[in-house]
Design an enzyme around this catalytic site. Structure first.
Site, mmCIF file in Angstrom:
data_model
loop_
_atom_site.group_PDB
_atom_site.id
_atom_site.type_symbol
_atom_site.label_atom_id
_atom_site.label_comp_id
_atom_site.label_asym_id
_atom_site.label_seq_id
_atom_site.Cartn_x
_atom_site.Cartn_y
_atom_site.Cartn_z
ATOM 1 N N GLU A 45 0.861 -1.240 0.018
ATOM 2 C CA GLU A 45 -0.179 -0.012 -0.125
ATOM 3 C C GLU A 45 0.910 0.947 -0.027
ATOM 4 O O GLU A 45 1.570 1.468 1.073
ATOM 5 C CB GLU A 45 -0.914 -0.259 1.098
ATOM 6 C CG GLU A 45 -1.876 1.262 1.408
ATOM 7 C CD GLU A 45 -2.513 1.346 2.747
ATOM 8 O OE1 GLU A 45 -2.697 2.554 3.253
ATOM 9 O OE2 GLU A 45 -2.643 0.097 3.440
ATOM 10 N N ARG A 49 0.461 10.456 0.879
ATOM 11 C CA ARG A 49 1.004 11.220 1.738
ATOM 12 C C ARG A 49 2.209 11.976 1.223
ATOM 13 O O ARG A 49 2.761 12.845 2.034
ATOM 14 C CB ARG A 49 1.549 10.534 2.967
ATOM 15 C CG ARG A 49 0.202 9.835 3.747
ATOM 16 C CD ARG A 49 0.473 9.097 4.995
ATOM 17 N NE ARG A 49 -0.467 8.394 5.572
ATOM 18 C CZ ARG A 49 -0.402 7.456 6.741
ATOM 19 N NH1 ARG A 49 0.919 7.410 7.211
ATOM 20 N NH2 ARG A 49 -1.063 6.705 7.115
ATOM 21 N N LYS A 133 -10.926 -2.083 6.781
ATOM 22 C CA LYS A 133 -9.567 -1.357 7.719
ATOM 23 C C LYS A 133 -10.070 -1.052 9.119
ATOM 24 O O LYS A 133 -11.130 -0.339 8.975
ATOM 25 C CB LYS A 133 -9.089 -0.290 6.879
ATOM 26 C CG LYS A 133 -7.913 0.148 7.564
ATOM 27 C CD LYS A 133 -7.283 1.453 6.565
ATOM 28 C CE LYS A 133 -5.949 1.611 7.386
ATOM 29 N NZ LYS A 133 -5.256 2.648 6.610
#
Length: 214
Positions: A45, A49, A133
């Site tokens: 993943e 960011r 998640k």
């Protein structure tokens, strides 16, 4: 179970840990993905960011066929679509909004939406989701909290992320409603900065063995 859920489960059940990555330098993306895949963690993943995150996803998708690259920290429909266009095979969000759900409904790429409370989990269940998640895992109550959800909402499964390390990984992986965990310790910033891909491969190999005796 719908096709997107099946696809997502195939990815998440293939390894006990999904590396959660912050790629600061575009040049690191390909060797990092290769090292993790070689160590036994092909599904990764890459979080949105950093400025180069989408380009990093694109490079890995194009140049590392052994990897299964996903996009994380997806906060809106625009980023969902941009991540899919870059080559993401799965999308991860820390939470859920209607805008994200709408974007996901128009795509063949599966979404792993975030949820914490029983109400949030039930809402996602009503939307047809069966894998979520659980974030931030440790701060939200940890493995004991997640275990408490396994009886009343037995058909929901989770990928907990946040505050998980080798010390507590098996606390989560031993739970009946956990398919895998997310973690950043397999690719620490200092090793990425140093370009120590052999060390990252070794960490990935250790992580790939987690849960075997849980």
């Amino acid at each position: 179970m719908n096709k997107k859920t099946e696809t997502l489960l195939e990815i998440l059940t293939g390894q006990p840990v999904i590396p959660v990555l912050k790629v600061e330098r575009l040049a690191d993306a390909v060797p990092l993905a290769r090292a993790l895949a070689k160590g036994g963690l092909p599904a990764i993943e890459i979080t949105l960011r950093t400025a180069d995150a989408l380009d990093a996803i694109r490079l890995v998708a194009d140049e590392v066929p052994e990897a299964i690259v996903g996009a994380g920290t997806i906060l809106n429909g625009k980023d969902f679509n941009r991540a899919v266009s870059a080559g993401s095979k799965f999308i991860v969000s820390p939470g859920t909004t209607q805008e994200l759900l709408d974007a996901a409904s128009q795509s063949s790429i599966p979404l792993l939406p975030g949820a914490v409370t029983a109400s949030e989990v039930m809402a996602m269940r009503d939307e047809g989701y069966r894998v979520l998640k659980f974030f931030p895992a440790e701060q939200a109550g940890g493995a004991s909290y997640l275990k408490s959800l396994s009886s009343p909402i037995a058909d929901m499964r989770f990928c907990p992320t946040g505050g998980i390390s080798p010390k507590n990984a098996n606390d989560y992986l031993s739970l009946p409603n956990v398919v895998c965990i997310g973690g950043s310790w397999v690719a620490p910033d200092d090793l990425i900065a140093a370009g120590d891909w052999n060390a990252i491969e070794a960490l990935a190999a250790e992580a790939a063995r987690l849960g075997a005796g849980a």
